[in-house]
Structure formats: structure tokens, C-alpha cells
Write an enzyme that holds these catalytic residues in place. Structure first.
Site, PDB file in Angstrom:
ATOM      1  N   HIS A 181     -22.265  12.702  33.922  1.00 51.32           N
ATOM      2  CA  HIS A 181     -21.975  11.342  33.474  1.00 51.32           C
ATOM      3  C   HIS A 181     -20.541  11.167  32.986  1.00 51.32           C
ATOM      4  O   HIS A 181     -20.068  10.042  32.824  1.00 51.32           O
ATOM      5  CB  HIS A 181     -22.986  10.889  32.403  1.00 51.32           C
ATOM      6  CG  HIS A 181     -22.816  11.516  31.057  1.00 51.32           C
ATOM      7  ND1 HIS A 181     -23.607  12.550  30.607  1.00 51.32           N
ATOM      8  CD2 HIS A 181     -21.968  11.244  30.040  1.00 51.32           C
ATOM      9  CE1 HIS A 181     -23.256  12.880  29.382  1.00 51.32           C
ATOM     10  NE2 HIS A 181     -22.252  12.103  29.012  1.00 51.32           N
ATOM     11  N   ASP A 199     -27.428  16.356  35.290  1.00 53.29           N
ATOM     12  CA  ASP A 199     -26.256  15.892  34.537  1.00 53.29           C
ATOM     13  C   ASP A 199     -25.191  16.980  34.421  1.00 53.29           C
ATOM     14  O   ASP A 199     -24.549  17.132  33.374  1.00 53.29           O
ATOM     15  CB  ASP A 199     -26.657  15.395  33.146  1.00 53.29           C
ATOM     16  CG  ASP A 199     -25.544  14.568  32.496  1.00 53.29           C
ATOM     17  OD1 ASP A 199     -24.681  14.056  33.238  1.00 53.29           O
ATOM     18  OD2 ASP A 199     -25.531  14.446  31.261  1.00 53.29           O
ATOM     19  N   GLY A 235     -17.687  11.479  23.625  1.00 55.49           N
ATOM     20  CA  GLY A 235     -16.494  12.251  23.972  1.00 55.49           C
ATOM     21  C   GLY A 235     -16.744  13.746  23.894  1.00 55.49           C
ATOM     22  O   GLY A 235     -16.028  14.542  24.493  1.00 55.49           O
ATOM     23  N   ASN A 236     -17.779  14.147  23.131  1.00 57.04           N
ATOM     24  CA  ASN A 236     -18.159  15.563  23.080  1.00 57.04           C
ATOM     25  C   ASN A 236     -18.914  15.986  24.337  1.00 57.04           C
ATOM     26  O   ASN A 236     -19.057  17.190  24.602  1.00 57.04           O
ATOM     27  CB  ASN A 236     -19.048  15.852  21.876  1.00 57.04           C
ATOM     28  CG  ASN A 236     -18.270  16.201  20.626  1.00 57.04           C
ATOM     29  OD1 ASN A 236     -18.259  15.454  19.662  1.00 57.04           O
ATOM     30  ND2 ASN A 236     -17.600  17.336  20.650  1.00 57.04           N
ATOM     31  N   SER A 237     -19.427  15.025  25.095  1.00 58.10           N
ATOM     32  CA  SER A 237     -20.218  15.347  26.285  1.00 58.10           C
ATOM     33  C   SER A 237     -19.457  16.293  27.206  1.00 58.10           C
ATOM     34  O   SER A 237     -18.301  16.058  27.546  1.00 58.10           O
ATOM     35  CB  SER A 237     -20.560  14.071  27.047  1.00 58.10           C
ATOM     36  OG  SER A 237     -21.498  13.290  26.356  1.00 58.10           O
ATOM     37  N   VAL A 248     -41.651  12.355  46.842  1.00 59.32           N
ATOM     38  CA  VAL A 248     -42.265  11.044  46.628  1.00 59.32           C
ATOM     39  C   VAL A 248     -41.301  10.199  45.803  1.00 59.32           C
ATOM     40  O   VAL A 248     -40.399  10.719  45.137  1.00 59.32           O
ATOM     41  CB  VAL A 248     -43.619  11.151  45.879  1.00 59.32           C
ATOM     42  CG1 VAL A 248     -44.616  11.967  46.668  1.00 59.32           C
ATOM     43  CG2 VAL A 248     -43.426  11.719  44.470  1.00 59.32           C
TER      44      VAL A 248
END
Length: 375
Positions: free
Chosen positions: A121, A151, A226-228, A284
Site C-alpha cells: 500500500h 500487502d 508513514g511507519n508502514s 471462487v
């Protein structure tokens, strides 16, 4: 006067006696003062004496582990800015100007190849990526591979004198274990901020795209926007998690979440080797508009409502059809596409799982062989 002299003498004698008795009642105090420890627990309570990559983190008896971790791991932490062309420009038939669309953090896992791990992200939809290094340099990043389902993403940079991290083992983590988070909360103005805390819990589940694929690490080390993509580090100076989310609800503090590094490595390696990742699936499509409330109104069970089945896919071959409701995978209840993926991703392509589904007031169990699901 005599009373005063007696009081002073008594105080001196009492103080001397107290000092003499300290080693008897509190032996750990004298061990700390002398720098000697009789147990690993005593030593870990005061300091850490482990190393990273044999030449990395080394702390002596009186230093602070977080300082050593910051000095060792900090140079491998990067800032990442995601630039995209503005929608305004597209409306007028031009690309317009590049503008910052998102920012986050990352960490270098291979200094020789310039490979950086971050969250999907952080770089999703990027038309230009700028990576800022600890020494102030800014370089252009190139996406190696991304995977929305976990992610995770890998970015490549070209630069000299890079530093990489050491990866740890997140399968052995214990609640209460001290950890350090390093990242860029709020962008470059707060680059490589260091926060410390503990592992609050393991095996946490979030109903969130990407993070739902894992049993997450919960920590009270401050994690902010911002730490992501930044690292969660243990006191050996090794990365044990990838900071990915926090509980931002009003009234909640100290609830950050990280993807366990041991669970992330297989996907990261696939992104490096192939540019994409493969996951197990039953092929599916799930309609997440099917809610518990709607199910109750219809007299149906909670579950994952199927609105499409790939012809000749594993679910189709097992007899599952559009309109069926998957209620369990190997006996574990599921009620959404994210919960379904969470259970399936515990397995590998080719594994056989038991799928429980509901149709026409009847519940049935079938065996399904998991197929490849590409990112």
C-alpha cells in the site's frame, strides 16, 4: 547534646549495617554494580550482548540496547515517496504534474542488489518512486514486484555504500519481549524515528486487505502513518516484523500491528525471483455484501457467499457452485473473503483442504485441492 550524639552514632551504625546487609537480601544489586551476572535472566534485564551479522550490534554492560539498535539498523531504513500524476491533468487529456500520493518506510534486505522491502500500500499505483537514504541521498526506486494479497512489495535502488538488515525468526516471539520500531512517521521531517515497546500479543487478526492473510504481531511501540513498511526489531538487532497498521479508533493507543517476518519471507522471495507471488486458492469469487444481518433475515448461516466459480477450477470440480455459502475451511468458521483467504493461506498450493458449504438447507463437506492464485 548527649541525645544528639547518640542519635548520630545510631544513624551511622544503622547505615553501615544496611549496606552490609544489601548483598545478602539483594544479591542482584551487587552483581549489577560489579558487572557480573549469574543468570541469563539477570543480564537480559539490564542489557543485551548479542550481535548482528557478526560485526553489527554489540552492547556492553552499561550501554542502552535501543541506542545500539538505532545505530546499527537505522542506516538500513529508508523513506519511500509514491508519486502519481494528478487526476486533474488526466481530465484535460494530459498527465499533468507528478504529485506525492503516499509515503512510507522500508528497509534494505540486500545491500549488494539494492533490494528494499516495504508494504504494497506504500507503492501501489506509483508512477515514480523516490527513496531517501539515511545519509541524505535520494534515489529513484524501481518496483521489483508487489502483492496486494499480502500487502508486501520489493523495490530496487541503485546506490553505493548501502547497509542491510539482519532477519530474525518471528516464530519464537514471546509476549512481553522488548522491540523497537524504526520508520518515517509523517514523512522526511521525522525520518528514521525510533520508538520502543514490547510485543503485546501474537496471532492477531485484522479484517484488512493484505494484513488479513497473516497472524499479526501486536506491539505498543508507537506506529504512525508513514511507519508502514518499516522494520520491527528485536533486542538482538534483527528484523522480526514489518510494520503495517495501527488501531486509529478514538480512545485507543499503543495498538500497532506488524507482519511476522518469517511468514513474509516466502512471498518476498517470490517477488524477488519472479516479480509476482503465488498463493493457494480454490478459484471462487466472494460477494462481501453478504452480511451476518442479511444471512439472519434469510435464515441462512454466516459465511462467504460465492458469486462466481472458475469453470474447471478446484472448487468447481468439487461440486461447489455460484450461490453456495462457504462456512468453514478445515473446521474453522469463515464469514468473508478475507477470512477465507486467511485460512487458505495457511496452506500450500497442492494441499487438500476440507471445505464446508451450505446449499438448499443442507450443509456438505468436500475435499478441495488448492490451486495457484497469482498476485
Amino acid at each position: 547534646m548527649i541525645i544528639a550524639i547518640v542519635a548520630i552514632i545510631s544513624a551511622l551504625l544503622g547505615g553501615t549495617a544496611s549496606l552490609a546487609l544489601v548483598p545478602f537480601f539483594y544479591p542482584e544489586i551487587t552483581r549489577i554494580q560489579s558487572g557480573q551476572y549469574t543468570t541469563t535472566a539477570d543480564q537480559n534485564a539490564i542489557t543485551t550482548t548479542s550481535t548482528v551479522n557478526t560485526t553489527g550490534l554489540t552492547t556492553d554492560t552499561y550501554s542502552y540496547p535501543v541506542v545500539a539498535i538505532s545505530k546499527t539498523v537505522g542506516p538500513a531504513v529508508v523513506g519511500i515517496v509514491n508519486f502519481q500524476y494528478s487526476a486533474y491533468g488526466y481530465r484535460f487529456g494530459t498527465k499533468g504534474e507528478l504529485a506525492e500520493a503516499a509515503s512510507g518506510s522500508g528497509f534494505i534486505i540486500d545491500a549488494d542488489k539494492g533490494l528494499v522491502v516495504t508494504n504494497n500500500h506504500v507503492v501501489a499505483g506509483a508512477e515514480k518512486i523516490v527513496v531517501s537514504l539515511a545519509d541524505g541521498r535520494e534515489v529513484t526506486g524501481e518496483i521489483v514486484g508487489t502483492d496486494e494479497r499480502t500487502d508486501l512489495a520489493v523495490v530496487k535502488i541503485t546506490a553505493d555504500n548501502l547497509t542491510d538488515v539482519a532477519l530474525g525468526d518471528s516464530t519464537t516471539l514471546q509476549v512481553g519481549q522488548p522491540v523497537v520500531a524504526i520508520g518515517n512517521p509523517g514523512g522526511e521531517d521525522f525520518a528514521r524515528s525510533v520508538t520502543a515497546g514490547v510485543i503485546s500479543a501474537t496471532n492477531r487478526y485484522l479484517e484488512l486487505q493484505g494484513e488479513s492473510s497473516f497472524n499479526l504481531i501486536q506491539t505498543d511501540a508507537a506506529i504512525n502513518p508513514g511507519n508502514s513498511g518499516g522494520p520491527l526489531v528485536d533486542y538482538s538487532g534483527k528484523v522480526i516484523g514489518i510494520n503495517a497498521a495501527k488501531n486509529s479508533e478514538t480512545g485507543y493507543e499503543g495498538m500497532g500491528f506488524a507482519i511476522p517476518i518469517s511468514d513474509a519471507i516466502p512471498t518476498i522471495q517470490q517477488l524477488i525471483d519472479k516479480g509476482y507471488a503465488v498463493h493457494p486458492g480454490i478459484l471462487v469469487s466472494i460477494d462481501d455484501r453478504y452480511t451476518a444481518e442479511y444471512a439472519s433475515q434469510q435464515g441462512w448461516p454466516e459465511g462467504a457467499y460465492i458469486n462466481a466459480v472458475s469453470v474447471n477450477g478446484p472448487a468447481y470440480k468439487a461440486g461447489i457452485r455460484e450461490g453456495d455459502i462457504i462456512t468453514k475451511i478445515d473446521g474453522t468458521a469463515v464469514s468473508s473473503s478475507l477470512e477465507l483467504s486467511h485460512e487458505l493461506f495457511k496452506h500450500n498450493v497442492g494441499d487438500v483442504v476440507t471445505v464446508t458449504y451450505y446449499r438448499d438447507d443442507t450443509t456438505k463437506d468436500v475435499k478441495v485441492t488448492l490451486a495457484e492464485l497469482k498476485s
